[in-house]
Motif scaffolding. Structure first.
Motif, mmCIF file in Angstrom:
data_model
loop_
_atom_site.group_PDB
_atom_site.id
_atom_site.type_symbol
_atom_site.label_atom_id
_atom_site.label_comp_id
_atom_site.label_asym_id
_atom_site.label_seq_id
_atom_site.Cartn_x
_atom_site.Cartn_y
_atom_site.Cartn_z
ATOM 1 N N CYS A 137 -48.439 -57.012 10.548
ATOM 2 C CA CYS A 137 -47.970 -55.670 10.767
ATOM 3 C C CYS A 137 -46.510 -55.435 10.181
ATOM 4 N N VAL A 138 -46.227 -54.452 9.550
ATOM 5 C CA VAL A 138 -45.134 -54.265 8.992
ATOM 6 C C VAL A 138 -44.444 -52.611 9.092
ATOM 7 N N THR A 139 -43.168 -52.598 8.793
ATOM 8 C CA THR A 139 -42.472 -51.358 9.035
ATOM 9 C C THR A 139 -41.777 -51.200 7.688
ATOM 10 N N SER A 140 -41.796 -49.799 7.170
ATOM 11 C CA SER A 140 -40.759 -49.544 6.108
ATOM 12 C C SER A 140 -40.192 -48.199 5.889
ATOM 13 N N PHE B 260 -38.050 -37.822 -1.066
ATOM 14 C CA PHE B 260 -37.938 -38.234 0.420
ATOM 15 C C PHE B 260 -38.144 -39.569 0.797
ATOM 16 N N GLU B 261 -37.870 -39.931 2.013
ATOM 17 C CA GLU B 261 -38.050 -41.264 2.559
ATOM 18 C C GLU B 261 -39.289 -40.986 3.727
ATOM 19 N N VAL C 289 -48.748 -46.246 0.270
ATOM 20 C CA VAL C 289 -49.061 -46.531 -1.264
ATOM 21 C C VAL C 289 -49.058 -48.184 -1.418
ATOM 22 N N PRO C 290 -47.804 -48.419 -1.233
ATOM 23 C CA PRO C 290 -47.320 -50.164 -1.244
ATOM 24 C C PRO C 290 -48.498 -51.056 -0.954
ATOM 25 N N MET D 214 -40.363 -54.200 5.357
ATOM 26 C CA MET D 214 -40.521 -54.388 4.007
ATOM 27 C C MET D 214 -39.462 -53.440 3.472
ATOM 28 N N PRO D 215 -38.971 -53.766 2.229
ATOM 29 C CA PRO D 215 -38.251 -52.946 1.364
ATOM 30 C C PRO D 215 -39.069 -51.776 0.790
ATOM 31 N N SER D 216 -38.477 -50.808 0.285
ATOM 32 C CA SER D 216 -38.982 -49.609 -0.242
ATOM 33 C C SER D 216 -39.611 -50.129 -1.627
#
Length: 149
Positions: free
Chosen positions: A82-85, A108-109, A64-65, A44-46
């Motif tokens: 399931c996602v990663t970001s 920060f990321e 948060v998203p 997933m994009p930021s």
């Protein structure tokens, strides 16, 4: 209570040990996202630093998203769920410490992997363990896992 454990070996699908561990932040970010994508997570994009959540002024954490999904207001954005970001974040709760220590930052990321019911603590620990020991090549003897029960 928290208990410490060392995850047992799990199947190695989804992760290949690089010849050398990533060192640059861009390499670590890509290695993390690729590791979880190989395990079936959707990248997933930021999201925006200004969340759609009226209870928050700024995006302060990687989850948060996905708060509407966790609260059951919307369906997960993908299947499997399931996602990663790599979420851009701004922290303000400890802003008085920014500049006083090397660990307090405002921007920060935050790297994250999130399951919306696809897996739980045990599986999450195995996935993270493999990332740390196989991809980042951290000596397992230097790691400890704890789970709050």
């Amino acid at each position: 209570a928290a208990t410490a454990a060392t995850p047992s070996e799990s199947p190695s699908a989804g992760s290949t040990k690089p010849s050398k561990p990533p060192v640059l932040s861009s390499e670590i970010r890509e290695a993390f996202l690729a590791h979880y994508a190989a395990l079936g997570h959707t990248r997933m994009p930021s999201a925006s630093l200004i969340p759609e959540d009226p209870t928050l002024l700024l995006n302060v954490a990687g989850m948060v998203p996905f708060k509407p999904v966790f609260l059951g207001f919307v369906d997960p954005p993908c299947d499997p769920p399931c996602v990663t970001s790599a979420q851009k974040c701004i922290r303000t709760n400890d802003i008085d410490n920014v500049g006083r220590t090397t660990r307090h930052h405002t921007f920060f990321e935050m790297l994250g992997n999130f399951s919306f019911g696809a897996y739980f603590k045990e599986e999450a620990i195995h996935m993270a363990w493999r990332f740390l020991t196989e991809v980042m090549q951290i000596d397992p003897a230097r790691l400890a896992v704890s789970v709050f029960r």
